[in-house]
Motif scaffolding. Structure first.
Motif: not given
Length: 182
Positions: A84, A89, A104, A107-108, A111
């Motif tokens: 993480f 990005s 992911c 995380k999105s 960002t």
């Protein structure tokens, strides 16, 4: 004007729980080597590298991992936190396995990522305490928009189950897959 030789390389991060000797990891490593040979800067993020790994990783590929803790649950938690923090990005991200996919996806939230989910098979979790939850999470991951399948059979299987993979590549057989172990 900046000379072309100083132009920054495109970066790709491949996210997988671990590197061990199996067909899925062979495909991941073939993909990493392919991108590295096409002048991408490639990094593999993983929890561990199996000491018996027989596949050759290009020496210019960065592999970010930590020692195997011999405890799957703790190793997975550390992998999630570690990756993480490492996922950037500005890079193209390709996740393998539903654990990498959800990492992911979370995380999105924080960002914007250029993220693709590489599906090599309809994953099936073995029986166990968390099997029902893991199976549901796995199946939900196939609803993602940017799925790449590793062959036409998997692409068709996902379509038959009303998922919509976007891309398909046909991964060939690697001579590494047939090397005999001593």
């Amino acid at each position: 004007m900046v000379d072309k030789q100083y132009k920054l390389k495109k970066k790709i991060q491949l996210v997988t729980p671990g590197l061990k000797t199996n067909g899925g990891i062979r495909v991941l490593i073939d993909m990493a080597n392919f991108f590295q040979n096409k002048s991408y800067d490639v990094e593999i993020l993983c929890a561990f590298i199996d000491k018996d790994l027989i596949f050759n990783i290009d020496e210019d590929i960065k592999v970010s991992s930590y020692p195997n803790l011999n405890n799957k649950f703790i190793s997975t938690i550390i992998f999630i936190i570690y990756s993480f923090l490492k996922i950037k990005s500005k890079n193209l991200i390709i996740s393998f396995h539903f654990i990498g996919f959800y990492l992911c996806s979370v995380k999105s939230i924080f960002t914007k990522l250029k993220h693709f989910y590489f599906v090599q098979g309809i994953e099936n979790i073995q029986d166990g305490f968390f099997s029902y939850i893991f199976n549901k999470l796995c199946m939900l991951s196939y609803n993602y928009n940017n799925i790449i399948t590793s062959n036409i059979s998997i692409y068709n299987s996902l379509n038959e189950k009303n998922y919509s993979p976007k891309y398909n590549i046909n991964i060939g057989i690697s001579e590494n897959f047939f090397k005999l172990q001593n």
